[in-house]
Design an enzyme around this catalytic site. Structure first.
Site, PDB file in Angstrom:
ATOM      1  CD  GLU A   1      -2.964   1.100   2.310  1.00 11.21           C
ATOM      2  OE1 GLU A   1      -3.001   0.103   3.048  1.00 11.21           O
ATOM      3  OE2 GLU A   1      -3.782   2.020   2.377  1.00 11.21           O
TER       4      GLU A   1
ATOM      5  CE  LYS B   1      -8.942  -0.148   5.558  1.00 11.29           C
ATOM      6  NZ  LYS B   1      -8.562  -1.155   6.530  1.00 11.29           N
TER       7      LYS B   1
END
Lengths: 432, 178
Positions: free
Chosen positions: A238, A254
């Site tokens: 990420e 997410k």
């Protein structure tokens, strides 16, 4: 526009692909204790790879370190700065609690006398060194990278003990239930709840651990960082924040689906899930908010929503949120006000931070902070420090955090399994 | 137009600021506490109460702002604060709705609006009228019948909301500012 790498007396550049850079970085990590950022994987990745060694300046970040101290260290001289800022430093910046209560390191930054930069777009490796001996090390690494390497040696040394979790299954599920009560009461919409796994390990070979992790699970934001007394071995998928030519990009992840065998229908299952959609959307709105104080009005936009990628046995959803950095602000203004990253806190962030502090028995430490590369006030790339192993020399302990985003329709048992899926590489080391 | 945005430690406040600037060319000041004397002493064209965590009773001090005569918009928690000021009640919303958009009819148009709430206005305060509800009857917008006071339960500042700018424009019209 390319910024000159440095004014170092020894510098050159050669053609290279990602695999060759990984080998060069591996050689420098083993021989010269280099700190490394390695782009890889199928999703977002470091915009440039780095292998830097022979530190010239270091900044140990403490509770007394101010944003101005960080800016002086990072910006007063040109050149590369690598390092990490822990989750606890983010808590400190947000005023959540006194940092005196943590024994975890808050952060550490470094400058170097020698560095190799890999540009994946141009397919080039540029290097520079302040001294002939350092230049010779780079040339040796370039030569050795073309030879076949043998198998990796042992990653963990000495008798290791069993893995313990700060929140085991029962405790984690109970904490999820407590989180759900806070969500229903309107205190938060989403909260990222983690457990910290620890294993007693007398010694590690950080370079071997890094190579093992990156072979096993090639994520976009691999990093090896070794301040005194510690090794940070990160395989994060990420991006936290990137600033390039004034353009800001964040790519919150997410929505996760763990699988044993990949099949095409899995992507649709993930993208069509209302729960995963809501989980990502909330964090996208939160990250828009966190970019906004330092971006020009009207520039903050969601450019890609619900893109996906695969890393190891996990599928992830993410979005691109972009903005234009205000001319009177720099990359550290943005980063320090956005730390810890919204995808690992929850929303609203200030309440989520307080609740996490009460619900989790552990200090997150490096985990959920950021690993970063800075080159001047308006050039930054940084990861969210998840899927990250940390070896603590003083405690002779290896730790690894894993968490999950809890929303109103979360199932405690399923969320626990998701954290274990994320901890899989660490649990596999423990079995070796 | 000078706008005072009163922030309840929320994570969408800056989105609201950017929307007010983009849609209304507003000059926005953000203040962390409704009782801050330096902001109370100034004159504002519009006061906005931000969303935020918890219940209206967790955020006291808004009475003087609501009764002060300046046009006021409350968003999410802000709407619930406005509603409770006039005797309305706030109750848990069965199921909660977080991070989802759905079509709502508002002033003769149907727009997809973002919802983030665990609580809702269960009964409406005296002097307030409901301007929009969801299909299941949950209050989505209300205003005072005689004073320039307006509340949105939905989030015009969310990227999930269709045409948030037009919702700001509608709010300014309803508050007599356009």
């Amino acid at each position: 526009m390319a910024v000159p790498l440095s004014t170092a007396p020894f510098a050159s550049s050669v053609c290279a692909d990602a695999a060759r850079f990984a080998r060069v970085a591996g050689c420098l990590a083993r021989r010269c204790d280099a700190d490394v950022l390695l782009p890889g994987g199928s999703g977002p990745a470091w915009s440039a790879g780095w292998a830097a060694f022979a530190p010239t300046d270091e900044l140990e970040v403490t509770a007394a370190t101010t944003p101005d101290d960080l800016k002086h260290f990072a910006f007063d001289k040109p050149g590369l700065v690598l390092g990490f800022l822990g989750y606890g430093f983010g808590l400190h910046l947000r005023g959540v609690r006194s940092v005196g209560s943590t024994r975890e390191r808050l952060g550490h930054l470094r400058r170097y006398a020698a560095s190799v930069r890999f540009d994946p777009v141009a397919g080039r490796l540029e290097w520079s060194a302040d001294e002939p001996a350092l230049a010779a090390e780079v040339q040796r690494a370039l030569a050795q990278a073309d030879q076949r390497t043998g198998p990796l040696g042992p990653l963990l040394q000495g008798p290791t003990g069993p893995v313990t979790a700060s929140l085991g299954r029962e405790a984690y599920e109970a904490a999820v239930a407590e989180t759900l009560a806070h969500i229903r009461a309107g205190d938060v919409y989403q909260l990222n709840l983690s457990t910290l796994l620890r294993m007693p390990v007398p010694a590690v070979d950080p370079a071997a651990l890094f190579q093992h992790l990156t072979r096993q699970r090639p994520a976009g934001f691999q990093a090896l960082y070794r301040p005194p007394g510690m090794a940070v071995v990160s395989s994060s998928p990420e991006r936290f924040l990137q600033v390039r030519d004034g353009r800001v990009l964040t790519q919150p992840i997410k929505g996760t689906l763990a699988f044993e065998r990949f099949a095409a229908g899995l992507v649709e299952r993930l993208r069509d899930s209302p729960k995963e959609d809501a989980e990502l959307s909330m964090i996208v709105d939160l990250l828009r908010n966190d970019l906004s104080p330092h971006c020009t009005y009207g520039s903050v936009k969601v450019e890609r929503h619900k893109a996906w990628f695969r890393v190891g046995h996990l599928l992830h959803l993410y979005s691109d949120v972009v903005g234009e950095l205000r001319p009177d602000r720099d990359a550290l203004d943005l980063l320090l006000d956005a730390l810890p990253g919204g995808s690992v806190t929850g929303c609203p962030k200030s309440t989520a931070l307080e609740l996490i502090d009460a619900l989790e028995p552990h200090d997150r430490g490096v985990y959920c902070g950021t690993v970063l590369a800075l080159r001047g006030p308006r050039e930054l790339d940084s990861s969210v420090a998840i899927r990250t192993a940390v070896w603590h020399e003083d405690r002779r302990e290896l730790s690894y955090g894993a968490g999950s985003g809890i929303v109103v329709d979360s199932d405690p048992a399923r969320e626990y399994l998701e954290t274990m899926a994320k901890a899989r590489p660490f649990l596999q080391w423990a079995k070796r | 137009m000078r706008v005072l945005l009163l922030d309840n430690r929320d994570s969408f406040t800056r989105n609201l600021e950017h929307l007010l600037v983009a849609a209304a060319g507003a000059d926005v000041t953000i203040s962390a506490h409704p009782q801050a004397a330096d902001v109370a002493a100034q004159r504002w064209d519009l006061v906005v109460i931000s969303p935020g965590p918890g219940r209206p009773c967790d955020h006291p001090g808004y009475g003087p702002w609501i009764d002060g005569g300046t046009p006021l918009l409350g968003v999410c928690l802000g709407m619930q604060i406005l509603n409770e000021h006039f005797g309305g009640t706030t109750e848990p919303l069965p199921g909660c709705v977080h991070g989802r958009a759905e079509p709502v009819e508002f002033l003769g148009r149907t727009l997809r609006v973002a919802r983030y709430h665990s609580l809702h206005a269960a009964t409406v305060g005296s002097g307030l009228e409901v301007l929009a509800r969801t299909r299941s009857g949950i209050v989505m917008a209300l205003r005072h019948t005689e004073r320039p006071l307006l509340g949105f339960q939905f989030h015009p500042e969310s990227f999930l909301t269709e045409d948030g700018g037009s919702l700001v424009h509608s709010a300014l019209c309803l508050l007599g500012l356009r």
